[in-house]
Motif scaffolding. Structure first.
Motif, PDB file in Angstrom:
ATOM      1  N   ALA A 210      10.747   8.324 -28.565  1.00  0.00           N
ATOM      2  CA  ALA A 210      10.883   9.776 -28.484  1.00  0.00           C
ATOM      3  C   ALA A 210       9.526  10.458 -28.660  1.00  0.00           C
ATOM      4  CB  ALA A 210      11.864  10.274 -29.546  1.00  0.00           C
ATOM      5  N   GLU A 211       8.708   9.930 -29.551  1.00  0.00           N
ATOM      6  CA  GLU A 211       7.376  10.494 -29.758  1.00  0.00           C
ATOM      7  C   GLU A 211       6.528  10.349 -28.500  1.00  0.00           C
ATOM      8  OE1 GLU A 211       3.547   9.460 -32.509  1.00  0.00           O
ATOM      9  OE2 GLU A 211       5.511   9.403 -33.482  1.00  0.00           O
ATOM     10  N   GLN A 212       6.597   9.183 -27.876  1.00  0.00           N
ATOM     11  CA  GLN A 212       5.841   8.959 -26.645  1.00  0.00           C
ATOM     12  C   GLN A 212       6.357   9.867 -25.530  1.00  0.00           C
ATOM     13  OE1 GLN A 212       6.105   5.076 -24.854  1.00  0.00           O
ATOM     14  NE2 GLN A 212       4.117   5.306 -23.891  1.00  0.00           N
ATOM     15  N   ALA A 213       7.665  10.024 -25.429  1.00  0.00           N
ATOM     16  CA  ALA A 213       8.241  10.893 -24.397  1.00  0.00           C
ATOM     17  C   ALA A 213       7.785  12.338 -24.602  1.00  0.00           C
ATOM     18  CB  ALA A 213       9.762  10.797 -24.411  1.00  0.00           C
ATOM     19  N   ALA A 214       7.725  12.788 -25.855  1.00  0.00           N
ATOM     20  CA  ALA A 214       7.266  14.146 -26.141  1.00  0.00           C
ATOM     21  C   ALA A 214       5.803  14.314 -25.730  1.00  0.00           C
ATOM     22  CB  ALA A 214       7.449  14.466 -27.626  1.00  0.00           C
TER      23      ALA A 214
ATOM     24  N   GLU B 132      -4.506   6.363 -20.039  1.00  0.00           N
ATOM     25  CA  GLU B 132      -4.425   7.430 -21.044  1.00  0.00           C
ATOM     26  C   GLU B 132      -3.319   7.161 -22.063  1.00  0.00           C
ATOM     27  OE1 GLU B 132      -3.588  12.230 -21.267  1.00  0.00           O
ATOM     28  OE2 GLU B 132      -4.343  11.373 -19.394  1.00  0.00           O
ATOM     29  N   PHE B 133      -2.203   6.578 -21.595  1.00  0.00           N
ATOM     30  CA  PHE B 133      -1.086   6.305 -22.492  1.00  0.00           C
ATOM     31  C   PHE B 133      -1.063   4.870 -23.000  1.00  0.00           C
ATOM     32  CE2 PHE B 133       0.551  10.130 -20.381  1.00  0.00           C
ATOM     33  CZ  PHE B 133       0.863  10.860 -21.502  1.00  0.00           C
TER      34      PHE B 133
ATOM     35  N   THR C 178       3.460   0.126 -23.771  1.00  0.00           N
ATOM     36  CA  THR C 178       3.234   0.127 -25.213  1.00  0.00           C
ATOM     37  C   THR C 178       2.566   1.428 -25.601  1.00  0.00           C
ATOM     38  OG1 THR C 178       2.895  -2.244 -25.140  1.00  0.00           O
ATOM     39  CG2 THR C 178       2.105  -1.096 -27.096  1.00  0.00           C
ATOM     40  N   PRO C 179       3.154   2.167 -26.539  1.00  0.00           N
ATOM     41  CA  PRO C 179       2.499   3.421 -26.971  1.00  0.00           C
ATOM     42  C   PRO C 179       1.195   3.092 -27.669  1.00  0.00           C
ATOM     43  CG  PRO C 179       4.510   3.006 -28.259  1.00  0.00           C
ATOM     44  CD  PRO C 179       4.392   1.913 -27.246  1.00  0.00           C
ATOM     45  N   ARG C 180       0.251   3.994 -27.542  1.00  0.00           N
ATOM     46  CA  ARG C 180      -1.036   3.751 -28.185  1.00  0.00           C
ATOM     47  C   ARG C 180      -1.015   4.142 -29.607  1.00  0.00           C
ATOM     48  NH1 ARG C 180      -4.462   8.754 -26.742  1.00  0.00           N
ATOM     49  NH2 ARG C 180      -2.885   9.936 -25.788  1.00  0.00           N
TER      50      ARG C 180
END
Length: 116
Positions: free
Chosen positions: A70-74, A101-102, A114-116
């Protein structure tokens, strides 16, 4: 003496809130229930207000993963919103640059981004 207070949630669900002393006393039983595959959470607090939840560790891990997603989607929505607000050709970002960038690996078919 155990105190259990029904609490109506905004989504229409009703949960029972156990007083803190009873929740503490029941922790060993909760562990037994979790080990037997019964994963219903223990919701506790004072004065009938939910303040804490005891859930199986596996469920907590799932919730952590959902929160990260959810944090990455935001973050993606915010970047998209900013870019659309200034939609100019010179601001074009290639898929490779966006992935970088992501922190996504576009060369892998086996791994989700994978979220950074």
């Amino acid at each position: 003496m155990s105190t259990e207070t029904p609490q109506d949630r905004p989504n229409g669900d009703r949960v029972n809130v156990i007083d803190t002393a009873t929740a503490s006393y029941n922790l060993p039983r909760m562990l037994q229930r979790f080990r037997s595959g019964q994963g219903e959470p223990l919701i506790f607090g004072d004065e009938g207000q939910p303040e804490g939840v005891v859930v199986p560790f596996e469920r907590w891990e799932q919730l952590e993963e959902l929160a990260a997603d959810a944090e990455q989607a935001a973050e993606i929505r915010e970047v998209t919103r900013r870019r659309l607000a200034n939609n100019r050709v010179e601001d074009y970002v290639s898929a490779d640059d966006l992935a970088a960038e992501f922190g996504w690996n576009l060369d892998s078919d086996n791994e989700p981004p994978t979220p950074r």
